[in-house]
Write a protein that holds these residues in place. Structure first.
Motif, short mmCIF file in Angstrom:
data_model
loop_
_atom_site.label_atom_id
_atom_site.label_comp_id
_atom_site.label_asym_id
_atom_site.label_seq_id
_atom_site.Cartn_x
_atom_site.Cartn_y
_atom_site.Cartn_z
N ARG A 171 119.79 30.90 0.97
CA ARG A 171 118.68 31.78 1.37
C ARG A 171 118.70 33.07 0.56
N GLN A 175 115.88 34.30 -2.11
CA GLN A 175 115.24 35.60 -1.92
C GLN A 175 115.12 36.33 -3.26
N THR A 193 108.15 36.56 8.59
CA THR A 193 109.58 36.34 8.85
C THR A 193 109.97 37.04 10.14
N GLU A 198 115.46 40.00 5.38
CA GLU A 198 114.51 39.45 4.41
C GLU A 198 113.37 40.41 4.16
#
Length: 372
Positions: A171, A175, A193, A198
């Motif tokens: 992840r 990103q 999200t 994030e």
């Protein structure tokens, strides 16, 4: 001014009378990365679906590049959507999955193949272009979904928690790639999200939503350091919140009377002017709080340095996770305060569990907002 995307007083009410989105206003410039952030059920995914055309709006207007899109069918909007489960066709190769949107639009073969080749190369999918998605990793499938969304050259790419199915390490890697890709292509991204990290890491601006309403729209740094509302103060970061009443406000510094004494912070100008006696909250980020030994003759000196922001507490927890020290302090009224700093600052053994400590912060690093 013409924006890439503009939502003007947009609302969505379902047939049963439930309000999903209310009075949503947003203006997005070309090439911005906007994150919709909030708890489950806050309306962020519904808003994304309204933009995509998968849901009809009840009130307000939606504009893309100055064109009203309220009644335009999803397939005719200059948008592309990437879902959390990627929605790839398992019986098709990577190349066929990527070209699907162009096929639907009736793009000529030569132009279609050139566009597909270009986006496959951009996302590093050449080696797996002829394989089926079910044989590939989560990171590879995520790239395929991105390629399929971008190959149609949308004005706006809509992403509905596209990293939610990935493990933590992958992840993080995706990103970084996603942010670089967005800046390289200059496409406007609207990203849904529920993960604060994030939103804070990727976006140019964050829209915090709560119960269908917008609480705050700010840059990540502004949102983290200067919350506008009690909800944002509680939802974003690790803040300690002291409730009280305004005593004075001068030079952007407000002093409030609390159960642990007179405390001060920077008044949030977006909240308007303060009124003496009005209920207010002092929001102090965990990283802003300094810890001092509770004994000794330096108390008055510390109080002077931090403009009176000094609280007695007891150290009741100390843990080190990686390079970060996490401390727990308990106040006289039983409240627990979470603190954190680099391990070089607060090394194990510097303060003993159960020892008396003093907590302080500079007024400029705390924020005072109205309580309601």
């Amino acid at each position: 001014m013409i924006y890439d995307l503009e939502l003007i007083n947009v609302g969505k009410v379902y047939d049963n009378g439930a309000t999903a989105v209310s009075n949503f206003d947003l203006a997005v410039n070309k090439g911005e990365f906007i994150a919709f952030l909030g708890p489950s059920g806050c309306g962020k995914t519904t808003t994304l679906r309204l933009i995509a055309g998968f849901e009809s709006i009840t009130s307000g207007d939606m504009m893309i590049k100055g064109v009203r899109i309220n009644d335009i069918r999803p397939e005719r909007r200059p948008t592309s959507t990437i879902f959390q489960n990627y929605a790839l066709f398992p019986h098709m190769s990577v190349r066929c999955n990527v070209s699907y949107g162009l096929d639907v639009k009736g793009i000529a073969k030569a132009e279609r193949d050139a566009k597909v080749d270009r986006i496959i190369a951009t996302l590093g999918l050449e080696d797996i272009a002829d394989r089926k998605p079910e044989k590939l990793s989560g990171g590879q499938r995520q790239r395929i979904a991105l390629a399929r969304g971008l190959v149609v050259e949308p004005d706006i790419l809509l992403l509905d928690e596209p990293l939610g199915a990935l493990d933590a390490n992958l992840r993080k890697a995706i990103q970084n790639e996603l942010k670089l890709l967005q800046k390289t292509l200059g496409v406007t991204f609207i990203f849904v999200t529920h993960a604060q990290s994030e939103a804070l890491a990727l976006s140019d601006r964050i829209v915090v939503m709560n119960q269908g309403r917008v609480e705050q729209i700010s840059s990540p740094h502004q949102l983290y350091t200067r919350p506008n509302t009690p909800f944002v103060a509680q939802f974003i970061g690790r803040n300690t919140i002291f409730s009280g009443a305004v005593e004075t406000q001068a030079n952007d510094v407000a002093r409030i009377s609390t159960s642990v004494g007179m405390l001060s912070g920077q008044w949030n100008s977006k909240a308007g002017g303060s009124v003496r006696g009005a209920k207010a909250n002092l929001v102090v980020p965990a990283e802003a709080i300094e810890v001092h030994a509770g004994e000794g003759a330096a108390r008055q000196e510390i109080a002077g340095e931090y403009d009176g922001n000094l609280i007695d507490a007891k150290l009741t927890g100390f843990d080190v996770v990686g390079h970060v020290s996490h401390l727990t302090a308990t106040l006289a009224d039983g409240r627990q305060v979470s603190l954190e700093a680099h391990v070089d600052k607060y090394r194990p053994g510097r303060f003993a569990i159960g020892s008396d400590i003093l907590l302080s912060w500079r007024p400029s690093e705390a924020t005072v907002i109205p309580a309601v």
